[in-house]
Scaffold this motif. Structure first.
Motif, PDB file in Angstrom:
ATOM      1  N   LYS A 106      -0.759   6.002  -9.586  1.00  0.00           N
ATOM      2  CA  LYS A 106      -1.332   6.148  -8.441  1.00  0.00           C
ATOM      3  C   LYS A 106      -0.740   7.421  -7.839  1.00  0.00           C
ATOM      4  O   LYS A 106       0.478   7.614  -7.734  1.00  0.00           O
ATOM      5  CB  LYS A 106      -1.316   5.018  -7.323  1.00  0.00           C
ATOM      6  CG  LYS A 106      -1.717   5.212  -6.000  1.00  0.00           C
ATOM      7  CD  LYS A 106      -3.155   4.832  -5.775  1.00  0.00           C
ATOM      8  CE  LYS A 106      -3.627   5.049  -4.111  1.00  0.00           C
ATOM      9  NZ  LYS A 106      -3.393   6.046  -3.824  1.00  0.00           N
ATOM     10  N   ASN A 110      -6.433   9.749  -3.060  1.00  0.00           N
ATOM     11  CA  ASN A 110      -7.280   9.007  -3.772  1.00  0.00           C
ATOM     12  C   ASN A 110      -7.240   9.360  -5.283  1.00  0.00           C
ATOM     13  O   ASN A 110      -8.473   9.499  -5.895  1.00  0.00           O
ATOM     14  CB  ASN A 110      -8.636   9.092  -3.263  1.00  0.00           C
ATOM     15  CG  ASN A 110      -9.626   7.972  -3.496  1.00  0.00           C
ATOM     16  OD1 ASN A 110      -9.205   6.962  -3.493  1.00  0.00           O
ATOM     17  ND2 ASN A 110     -10.847   8.343  -3.710  1.00  0.00           N
ATOM     18  N   MET A 112      -5.886   8.891  -9.454  1.00  0.00           N
ATOM     19  CA  MET A 112      -5.043   8.244 -10.740  1.00  0.00           C
ATOM     20  C   MET A 112      -4.408   9.665 -11.534  1.00  0.00           C
ATOM     21  O   MET A 112      -5.450  10.508 -11.651  1.00  0.00           O
ATOM     22  CB  MET A 112      -5.698   7.559 -11.527  1.00  0.00           C
ATOM     23  CG  MET A 112      -6.182   6.295 -10.919  1.00  0.00           C
ATOM     24  SD  MET A 112      -5.104   5.262 -10.183  1.00  0.00           S
ATOM     25  CE  MET A 112      -4.054   4.379 -11.387  1.00  0.00           C
ATOM     26  N   ILE A 132     -10.498   8.238  -7.805  1.00  0.00           N
ATOM     27  CA  ILE A 132     -10.469   6.891  -7.908  1.00  0.00           C
ATOM     28  C   ILE A 132     -12.009   6.697  -7.190  1.00  0.00           C
ATOM     29  O   ILE A 132     -12.095   6.887  -5.990  1.00  0.00           O
ATOM     30  CB  ILE A 132      -9.556   6.118  -7.146  1.00  0.00           C
ATOM     31  CG1 ILE A 132      -8.116   6.487  -7.811  1.00  0.00           C
ATOM     32  CG2 ILE A 132      -9.811   4.638  -7.017  1.00  0.00           C
ATOM     33  CD1 ILE A 132      -7.017   5.753  -6.841  1.00  0.00           C
TER      34      ILE A 132
END
Ligand code: MC0
Ligand code: CO
Length: 135
Positions: A106, A110, A112, A132
């Motif tokens: 993470k 927002n 990855m 994401i």
């Protein structure tokens, strides 16, 4: 890989640097986000299509604090947007690049993310980011 998603800049003081970049870019910081797992506090700016991420380390063992200790403040990484991070990680692995995380992790804003070791990329730390999508 798609466009450059952001450029990461390592700073000593997020508060002071937000002021500097607000003046420089003539735009307000649109978000600050603490990423506990990365030991960083971040601030984001948009300039047209592009984003700048300021990063302050939250602990001496953070990648940002270690970087500043060695090299001083400055450009820390370039992040590229990818559509399928798992496929891109697999492709880079096959090409012989060393990935710094085996699974996407993470990131901020927002995403990855996955990092590629700078020793394989001419001394530049590369970040892959996939947005994401919430269903
Ligand atoms: C929130 C998120 C997001 O956008 O969503 C983020 O960006 S988080 C951004 C913060 N997180 C990260 O950076 C995670 C990925 N980074 C890492 O895993 C680490 O920082 C490494 C890049 C592997 C370096 O860690 P290590 O413990 O090995 O540090 P070290 O100080 O011994 O450095 C080993 C060698 O790499 C060089 N080195 C370290 N950081 C570098 C960087 N950013 N760019 C280019 N070179 C770098 C050092 O100068 C040294 O070179 P010599 O051997 O020649 O002396
Ligand atoms: Co980043």
């Amino acid at each position: 890989m798609n466009k450059i998603e952001h450029i990461g800049i390592a700073v000593n003081s997020l508060e002071k640097s937000i002021d500097v970049y607000q003046k420089l870019l003539n735009t307000d910081c649109y978000k600050t986000e603490l990423v506990v797992s990365e030991l960083v506090n971040t601030a984001f700016f948009k300039t047209g299509e592009n984003k700048v991420e300021l990063l302050e380390g939250t602990a001496p063992e953070s990648a940002i604090a270690k970087f500043i200790e060695k090299k001083g403040e400055g450009i820390h990484h370039i992040a590229f947007a990818v559509d399928d991070i798992l496929a891109e990680m697999e492709r880079l692995k096959q090409e012989g690049f060393v990935l710094l995380n085996e699974q996407p992790k993470k990131g901020a804003d927002n995403k990855m993310v996955c990092f590629v070791h700078p020793k394989d990329t001419n001394g530049v730390l590369i970040e892959l980011c996939q947005e994401i999508k919430w269903i």
